[in-house]
Motif scaffolding. Structure first.
Motif, PDB file in Angstrom:
ATOM      1  N   TYR A   1      65.863  50.516  10.857  1.00  0.00           N
ATOM      2  CA  TYR A   1      65.171  52.196  10.691  1.00  0.00           C
ATOM      3  C   TYR A   1      65.714  53.136  11.790  1.00  0.00           C
ATOM      4  CZ  TYR A   1      61.732  56.424  10.532  1.00  0.00           C
ATOM      5  OH  TYR A   1      61.426  57.137   9.787  1.00  0.00           O
ATOM      6  N   PRO A   2      66.348  52.323  12.714  1.00  0.00           N
ATOM      7  CA  PRO A   2      67.092  53.138  13.913  1.00  0.00           C
ATOM      8  C   PRO A   2      68.583  53.387  13.331  1.00  0.00           C
ATOM      9  CG  PRO A   2      65.695  51.738  14.710  1.00  0.00           C
ATOM     10  CD  PRO A   2      65.359  51.702  13.635  1.00  0.00           C
ATOM     11  N   GLN A   3      69.220  52.209  12.467  1.00  0.00           N
ATOM     12  CA  GLN A   3      69.939  52.866  11.910  1.00  0.00           C
ATOM     13  C   GLN A   3      70.068  53.893  10.794  1.00  0.00           C
ATOM     14  OE1 GLN A   3      69.433  49.736  14.142  1.00  0.00           O
ATOM     15  NE2 GLN A   3      70.809  50.531  15.184  1.00  0.00           N
TER      16      GLN A   3
ATOM     17  N   GLU B   1      67.583  43.596  18.218  1.00  0.00           N
ATOM     18  CA  GLU B   1      67.818  45.046  18.280  1.00  0.00           C
ATOM     19  C   GLU B   1      67.977  45.822  19.460  1.00  0.00           C
ATOM     20  OE1 GLU B   1      64.266  46.659  15.791  1.00  0.00           O
ATOM     21  OE2 GLU B   1      64.776  45.350  14.494  1.00  0.00           O
ATOM     22  N   THR B   2      67.768  45.960  20.996  1.00  0.00           N
ATOM     23  CA  THR B   2      67.902  45.911  22.109  1.00  0.00           C
ATOM     24  C   THR B   2      69.284  45.990  22.513  1.00  0.00           C
ATOM     25  OG1 THR B   2      65.340  46.246  22.443  1.00  0.00           O
ATOM     26  CG2 THR B   2      67.163  46.816  24.345  1.00  0.00           C
ATOM     27  N   TRP B   3      69.800  44.995  22.055  1.00  0.00           N
ATOM     28  CA  TRP B   3      70.509  45.044  22.422  1.00  0.00           C
ATOM     29  C   TRP B   3      71.799  45.583  22.128  1.00  0.00           C
ATOM     30  CZ3 TRP B   3      73.792  42.745  26.366  1.00  0.00           C
ATOM     31  CH2 TRP B   3      75.871  41.826  25.586  1.00  0.00           C
ATOM     32  N   GLY B   4      71.443  45.708  20.473  1.00  0.00           N
ATOM     33  CA  GLY B   4      72.587  45.825  19.772  1.00  0.00           C
ATOM     34  C   GLY B   4      72.806  47.006  19.544  1.00  0.00           C
ATOM     35  N   ILE B   5      71.741  48.278  21.001  1.00  0.00           N
ATOM     36  CA  ILE B   5      71.991  49.298  20.481  1.00  0.00           C
ATOM     37  C   ILE B   5      72.449  49.970  22.203  1.00  0.00           C
ATOM     38  CG2 ILE B   5      70.478  50.009  18.857  1.00  0.00           C
ATOM     39  CD1 ILE B   5      68.058  50.904  20.900  1.00  0.00           C
TER      40      ILE B   5
ATOM     41  N   VAL C   1      67.270  60.574  34.723  1.00  0.00           N
ATOM     42  CA  VAL C   1      67.422  58.927  33.670  1.00  0.00           C
ATOM     43  C   VAL C   1      65.989  58.887  32.869  1.00  0.00           C
ATOM     44  CG1 VAL C   1      68.061  56.718  33.321  1.00  0.00           C
ATOM     45  CG2 VAL C   1      69.262  58.504  35.530  1.00  0.00           C
ATOM     46  N   GLY C   2      65.956  58.591  31.185  1.00  0.00           N
ATOM     47  CA  GLY C   2      65.338  58.026  30.491  1.00  0.00           C
ATOM     48  C   GLY C   2      65.047  56.810  30.549  1.00  0.00           C
ATOM     49  N   ILE C   3      64.073  55.768  29.867  1.00  0.00           N
ATOM     50  CA  ILE C   3      63.706  55.157  29.669  1.00  0.00           C
ATOM     51  C   ILE C   3      62.910  54.965  28.535  1.00  0.00           C
ATOM     52  CG2 ILE C   3      63.191  52.219  30.010  1.00  0.00           C
ATOM     53  CD1 ILE C   3      64.184  52.875  31.985  1.00  0.00           C
ATOM     54  N   SER C   4      63.147  54.544  27.899  1.00  0.00           N
ATOM     55  CA  SER C   4      62.381  55.224  25.922  1.00  0.00           C
ATOM     56  C   SER C   4      63.276  54.107  24.933  1.00  0.00           C
ATOM     57  CB  SER C   4      63.191  57.287  25.531  1.00  0.00           C
ATOM     58  OG  SER C   4      62.385  56.976  24.864  1.00  0.00           O
ATOM     59  N   SER C   5      62.102  54.878  23.803  1.00  0.00           N
ATOM     60  CA  SER C   5      62.823  53.845  22.629  1.00  0.00           C
ATOM     61  C   SER C   5      63.543  54.899  21.464  1.00  0.00           C
ATOM     62  CB  SER C   5      61.804  52.927  21.898  1.00  0.00           C
ATOM     63  OG  SER C   5      60.951  54.069  21.492  1.00  0.00           O
ATOM     64  N   ILE C   6      63.087  56.832  22.064  1.00  0.00           N
ATOM     65  CA  ILE C   6      63.632  57.139  20.517  1.00  0.00           C
ATOM     66  C   ILE C   6      64.023  58.442  21.146  1.00  0.00           C
ATOM     67  CG2 ILE C   6      62.352  59.126  18.904  1.00  0.00           C
ATOM     68  CD1 ILE C   6      60.849  56.643  19.053  1.00  0.00           C
ATOM     69  N   LYS C   7      65.617  58.407  20.441  1.00  0.00           N
ATOM     70  CA  LYS C   7      66.463  59.441  20.512  1.00  0.00           C
ATOM     71  C   LYS C   7      66.507  60.666  20.233  1.00  0.00           C
ATOM     72  CE  LYS C   7      70.410  55.927  19.156  1.00  0.00           C
ATOM     73  NZ  LYS C   7      71.382  55.443  19.220  1.00  0.00           N
TER      74      LYS C   7
ATOM     75  N   PHE D   1      67.619  53.307  25.869  1.00  0.00           N
ATOM     76  CA  PHE D   1      66.830  53.100  24.500  1.00  0.00           C
ATOM     77  C   PHE D   1      67.154  51.115  25.146  1.00  0.00           C
ATOM     78  CE2 PHE D   1      69.766  57.237  23.823  1.00  0.00           C
ATOM     79  CZ  PHE D   1      67.828  58.170  23.275  1.00  0.00           C
ATOM     80  N   SER D   2      65.837  51.424  24.467  1.00  0.00           N
ATOM     81  CA  SER D   2      65.121  50.391  24.145  1.00  0.00           C
ATOM     82  C   SER D   2      64.848  50.167  22.473  1.00  0.00           C
ATOM     83  CB  SER D   2      63.707  49.650  24.649  1.00  0.00           C
ATOM     84  OG  SER D   2      62.710  50.481  24.228  1.00  0.00           O
ATOM     85  N   ALA D   3      65.193  49.508  22.154  1.00  0.00           N
ATOM     86  CA  ALA D   3      64.439  49.221  20.374  1.00  0.00           C
ATOM     87  C   ALA D   3      63.562  49.599  20.134  1.00  0.00           C
ATOM     88  CB  ALA D   3      64.501  48.087  19.428  1.00  0.00           C
ATOM     89  N   TYR D   4      63.069  51.347  18.671  1.00  0.00           N
ATOM     90  CA  TYR D   4      62.521  51.597  18.255  1.00  0.00           C
ATOM     91  C   TYR D   4      61.464  50.859  17.636  1.00  0.00           C
ATOM     92  CZ  TYR D   4      60.444  55.568  15.296  1.00  0.00           C
ATOM     93  OH  TYR D   4      60.066  56.714  14.855  1.00  0.00           O
ATOM     94  N   ASP D   5      60.106  50.938  18.130  1.00  0.00           N
ATOM     95  CA  ASP D   5      58.877  50.657  17.823  1.00  0.00           C
ATOM     96  C   ASP D   5      58.749  51.452  16.431  1.00  0.00           C
ATOM     97  OD1 ASP D   5      56.982  48.688  16.767  1.00  0.00           O
ATOM     98  OD2 ASP D   5      55.780  48.441  18.904  1.00  0.00           O
ATOM     99  N   TYR D   6      58.738  50.883  15.090  1.00  0.00           N
ATOM    100  CA  TYR D   6      58.351  51.841  13.590  1.00  0.00           C
ATOM    101  C   TYR D   6      56.772  51.465  13.641  1.00  0.00           C
ATOM    102  CZ  TYR D   6      58.494  53.830   9.473  1.00  0.00           C
ATOM    103  OH  TYR D   6      57.700  54.757   8.306  1.00  0.00           O
ATOM    104  N   ASN D   7      55.899  50.650  14.116  1.00  0.00           N
ATOM    105  CA  ASN D   7      54.724  50.317  13.488  1.00  0.00           C
ATOM    106  C   ASN D   7      53.948  51.392  14.714  1.00  0.00           C
ATOM    107  OD1 ASN D   7      54.539  48.140  10.928  1.00  0.00           O
ATOM    108  ND2 ASN D   7      56.396  46.888  12.631  1.00  0.00           N
TER     109      ASN D   7
END
Length: 314
Positions: free
Chosen positions: A36-38, A138-142, A236-242, A255-261
């Motif tokens: 989803y994030p991609q 997923e976090t490593w990937g982004i 500086v922000g630490i979040s999962s939503i761009k 960014f950490s991976a986006y937790d869709y659920n």
């Protein structure tokens, strides 16, 4: 003897048939969520519809799925190819079968970030480990390594480091505090709304503000960032939503991976494997900062390790 299994093998689902067994690929719905994030905006509309709808007819034709999702047929075609299917009919068959299985599950079932929690201790732990491993991958990937280095530089040069966060974001905040504090960096943390107002109103240039918010929507954190920005403070922000309010106002965001659920279901306060991903980001920052003055920090580590033994009961 207990058979060893790698973390990657956790993703495979073992299916038993009469007299034999085989392995199948990860199911479509979880795969949609992980990709989803991609996805671009049109693809995310398709994903939202497929995840939320109970109507199986939505996947009878590509044109019908496009109409119901509010996108073009070409977008549906690109979406299907992104999911790894050559033809829409192959994707249709898989999604219908999974929707039918989904509907057979009991309502109000206990879950961990959208994954059903059922079975024995092995099954439950496997579900949680699988989710956590996926979030880390997923976090490593982004991860943006240039931004990581820039933030580490800002922390090292800051006159004072202020970290704010509320709710379960405090887990990440406290981890960053404890790591930088132990090697002598001037860091303080705040989670009370009134204290956040106070500290962000009196920050000075050469200070740095680090804001932690999993979904980037916590009012006191976002308003604190805005207040600090008015004073010329680097945020500086630490979040999962761009596209979150926090990400939009921050100078730099990790960014950490986006937790869709959790986002879609409104479960913003449930236990979440994304905290684990953010803790790993914090450790990366910690080591990047510590590397700035390696010799001194190695001395700190040794001194601390020797002295901490006095706190141990013998």
């Amino acid at each position: 003897m207990k058979q060893k299994i790698s973390l990657l093998q956790i993703y495979e689902t073992k299916v038993h048939t009469k007299g034999s067994e085989r392995f199948v690929q990860q199911s479509v719905i979880p795969e949609i969520k992980s990709l989803y994030p991609q996805m671009n905006e049109a693809m995310q509309k398709i994903a939202d519809y497929l995840i939320d709808t109970e109507d199986k007819k939505c996947v009878e034709r590509a044109s019908e799925l496009a109409r119901r999702s509010g996108v073009s047929t070409a977008s549906v075609s690109r979406f299907v190819k992104m999911m790894g299917y050559k033809e829409f009919r192959d994707f249709r068959l898989k999604i219908v079968m999974e929707k039918q299985e989904e509907n057979r599950q009991e309502e109000n079932e206990l879950n961990y970030n959208g994954e059903p929690i059922t079975g024995d201790a092995h099954s439950i732990c496997k579900t949680i480990f699988s989710k956590s491993v996926r979030e880390l991958e997923e976090t490593w990937g982004i991860l943006d390594f240039d931004t990581m280095q820039t933030v580490a530089d800002l922390i090292h040069e800051a006159r004072r480091i202020v970290v704010i966060g509320v709710g379960r974001s405090k887990v990440t905040m406290e981890a960053l505090y404890s790591r930088l504090y132990r090697i002598g960096y001037p860091i303080m943390m705040f989670s009370d709304a009134h204290e956040i107002v106070n500290i962000t109103s009196i920050m000075e240039k050469k200070d740095i503000l680090i804001c932690v918010s999993n979904f980037g929507q916590s009012k006191s954190v976002v308003e604190g960032a805005r207040r600090a920005k008015k004073r010329g403070i680097q945020v500086v922000g630490i979040s999962s939503i761009k596209e979150s309010p926090l990400a939009k106002i921050s100078d730099y965001t990790l960014f950490s991976a986006y937790d869709y659920n959790n986002a879609q279901d409104g479960n913003l306060f449930d236990p979440s494997s994304e905290n684990l991903a953010q803790l790993v980001i914090v450790d990366c920052l910690y080591m990047l900062v510590a590397h700035k003055n390696k010799r001194k920090n190695i001395t700190y580590f040794k001194t601390f390790s020797n002295e901490i033994h006095t706190e141990h009961i013998k």
